[in-house]
Design a protein around this motif. Structure first.
Motif, PDB file in Angstrom:
ATOM      1  N   ALA A   8       0.721  -1.158   0.109  1.00 30.89           N
ATOM      2  CA  ALA A   8      -0.017  -0.062   0.052  1.00 30.89           C
ATOM      3  C   ALA A   8       1.079   1.144  -0.013  1.00 30.89           C
ATOM      4  N   THR A  38      -2.503  12.411   4.848  1.00 29.35           N
ATOM      5  CA  THR A  38      -2.373  11.922   6.272  1.00 29.35           C
ATOM      6  C   THR A  38      -2.341  12.936   7.348  1.00 29.35           C
ATOM      7  N   ARG A  82     -12.507  -0.347  10.232  1.00 29.77           N
ATOM      8  CA  ARG A  82     -12.290   0.038   9.154  1.00 29.77           C
ATOM      9  C   ARG A  82     -10.932   0.528   8.841  1.00 29.77           C
ATOM     10  N   ALA A  83     -10.043   0.279   9.769  1.00 27.94           N
ATOM     11  CA  ALA A  83      -8.527   0.924   9.704  1.00 27.94           C
ATOM     12  C   ALA A  83      -7.957  -0.070   8.842  1.00 27.94           C
ATOM     13  N   TRP A  84      -6.734   0.253   8.087  1.00 27.76           N
ATOM     14  CA  TRP A  84      -6.106  -0.548   7.230  1.00 27.76           C
ATOM     15  C   TRP A  84      -4.968  -0.731   8.082  1.00 27.76           C
ATOM     16  N   MET A  85      -4.546  -2.076   8.062  1.00 30.30           N
ATOM     17  CA  MET A  85      -3.465  -2.510   9.088  1.00 30.30           C
ATOM     18  C   MET A  85      -2.320  -3.314   8.505  1.00 30.30           C
ATOM     19  N   LEU A  86      -1.014  -3.007   8.808  1.00 29.20           N
ATOM     20  CA  LEU A  86       0.186  -3.831   8.597  1.00 29.20           C
ATOM     21  C   LEU A  86       0.566  -4.236  10.064  1.00 29.20           C
ATOM     22  N   ASP A 111     -10.883   7.908   0.900  1.00 30.49           N
ATOM     23  CA  ASP A 111     -10.477   6.677   1.595  1.00 30.49           C
ATOM     24  C   ASP A 111     -11.448   6.181   2.738  1.00 30.49           C
ATOM     25  N   SER A 123     -11.026   4.208   4.939  1.00 25.94           N
ATOM     26  CA  SER A 123      -9.871   3.946   6.184  1.00 25.94           C
ATOM     27  C   SER A 123      -9.904   5.215   6.997  1.00 25.94           C
ATOM     28  N   TYR A 137      -7.775   5.349   9.387  1.00 29.16           N
ATOM     29  CA  TYR A 137      -6.204   5.662   9.780  1.00 29.16           C
ATOM     30  C   TYR A 137      -5.570   4.270   9.410  1.00 29.16           C
ATOM     31  N   TRP A 138      -4.164   4.415   9.212  1.00 25.43           N
ATOM     32  CA  TRP A 138      -3.653   3.081   9.148  1.00 25.43           C
ATOM     33  C   TRP A 138      -2.832   2.763  10.436  1.00 25.43           C
TER      34      TRP A 138
END
Length: 152
Positions: A71, A78, A100-104, A122, A124, A126-127
């Protein structure tokens, strides 16, 4: 040149735990052929290690863009990033997590950084990124914006 770059390698203990594939394959194949068991054990362990190494994602900030795994997002989209350690990091990954957050996230990396997303398109909010160096990542994200971008 990247302002920040980190590869989320697995911990050495994880590679050691993967070595359990060696006796497992020997137990299965030794009654048939000890040579086949040894060869299979080496190939399986090597394959598991190669898979683990190739699957380790990279987090980087380069040219005003945050790259996290596959991503990417422009840093102008941001908000102000914040880092979390210990119990705070556990809460961010658990009870305070927005679905709904995008996670790594990597289980072997405790600290996390939360990067709010200000892009109205977007979904999301937050990431959430695992990182071994949250202070450095937060400084790189927050410091990489031009002054006119951070004031608005």
């Amino acid at each position: 040149m990247a302002l920040y770059r980190e590869r989320l390698w697995a911990s050495p203990l994880f590679y050691l735990a993967l070595a359990l594939v060696i006796p497992a394959s020997l137990v299965i194949l030794a009654p048939i052929s000890i040579v086949a068991g040894i060869i299979t054990a080496i190939v399986l362990y090597g394959g598991c290690v190669a898979l683990l190494i190739s699957a380790a994602p990279t987090i980087s900030i380069e040219g005003g863009t945050l790259h996290a795994g596959r991503a990417t997002i422009d840093l102008s989209l941001t908000g102000t990033a914040t880092g979390y350690y210990g119990e705070d990091a556990t809460r961010q990954r658990g009870t305070e997590l927005d679905a709904r957050a995008w996670m790594l996230i990597r289980g072997w990396v405790q600290p996390v950084v939360k990067v709010p997303i200000n892009d109205p398109e977007d979904p999301s909010p937050y990431w959430l990124l695992s990182t071994r160096h949250p202070k450095e990542l937060v400084a790189a994200i927050n410091g990489s914006r031009r002054p006119e971008e951070s004031e608005s």
